[in-house]
Write a protein that holds these residues in place. Sequence first.
Motif, short mmCIF file in Angstrom:
data_model
loop_
_atom_site.label_atom_id
_atom_site.label_comp_id
_atom_site.label_asym_id
_atom_site.label_seq_id
_atom_site.Cartn_x
_atom_site.Cartn_y
_atom_site.Cartn_z
N LYS A 29 40.94 66.18 61.54
CA LYS A 29 40.09 65.71 60.83
C LYS A 29 40.92 65.42 59.07
O LYS A 29 39.98 64.13 58.77
CB LYS A 29 38.99 67.00 60.23
N ARG B 123 42.22 62.42 59.51
CA ARG B 123 41.23 60.62 59.77
C ARG B 123 40.86 61.08 58.44
O ARG B 123 41.02 59.68 57.95
CB ARG B 123 40.49 61.45 60.26
N GLU C 79 31.72 59.31 60.21
CA GLU C 79 31.44 60.64 61.87
C GLU C 79 29.91 60.62 61.32
O GLU C 79 29.84 61.47 62.75
CB GLU C 79 32.80 61.78 60.41
N LYS D 154 28.36 60.50 65.37
CA LYS D 154 28.42 62.14 66.23
C LYS D 154 26.83 62.01 66.59
O LYS D 154 26.42 62.32 67.31
CB LYS D 154 27.87 63.18 64.80
#
Length: 345
Positions: A185, A188, A216, A220
């Motif tokens: 994370k 990214r 994100e 998701k």
Amino acid sequence: MLIVLATSPRVAPGLLSWPAWQALRSADAVLAAAGHPQLPALDEAGIRYQVTDDPGPPVNTRPADVVVVWLPEPGADPPVPPDAELLHGSADLPGAHLMDLVATMDRLRVECPWDARQTHASLVPHLLEEPYEAVEAFESGDEQAFCEELGDVLLQVVFHARIAAERDDGSSFTIDDVADGIVAKLVRRHPHVFADVTVSGADEVKRNWDEIKREEKRAKAERQGLDGSGQAAPSALDGVPFGQPALALAAQLQRRAARAGVPAELARLAEAGSGEPAWSGAETGSGAETGSGADVGSGADIGGELFRLVAAARAADRDPEMELRAAARRYLDLVRRWERDATNP
């Protein structure tokens, strides 16, 4: 001459520095206790050694030109006799001591009855309490206490990961999975560090961070089959934990909404406490007063007034939770002073 060769228990046996291997190969004698973890590596390297029963440093009665290398037990600072040389054969990388915490937790989970019976549910209160204790230690200015409380916070992460690793229903994860997830994370969300993105400063970093988080969330939602399935679309407020204290919750909701470009008027609608939301785009910038008509001064809408104060604190770039904590501490000092004065008039 005696060389004390210190090694780390967190570094695999045989991974020694070049000076350490040179000392071992050129020594006239190599001494180590039975079961020393480096012995198999010495066997593989063809280095002869003598096993000793005494865990302490050897008494060197040999001539000065005879070189003896002694391998004490890994980890602890070994005793170094006068005229002996200390040589570090392996050293810990930053963060290596976290391996000790993982190993300690593994043992406690097996050998301690209290630790063995804990579940995610039974530990949740500690997951909430420990960060507050860390904040209190920070506010006290006691750096050693702050360090200790951060350790208690870290323990909660390791404990939950250890419990999760025991599941066999396909939902298990380990402490390495936790670490891998946060590393991925961070990489990214910092393309200006780990990729070829150029930024002009911290403000642009924050904007990039928010955009990456939005992407994100969209990804998701698609993975979970929410896109176009009639379920709610991803929101800027997704992921805000409602289990946190109310002031902190209101502040986080307002921060998230502001970054997403939500009109400030919505906060005033929330202040009104009118039950069902009555939002329409026409209200943006209208300057019209909204509300339920409740008299804040009578206590009928304390929640709305608190929400307004959170908005005022955010506008002043202040954290309402910390401001209230500071006020509470001032009140605590005043009460204690009053109590002292009352006791000693």
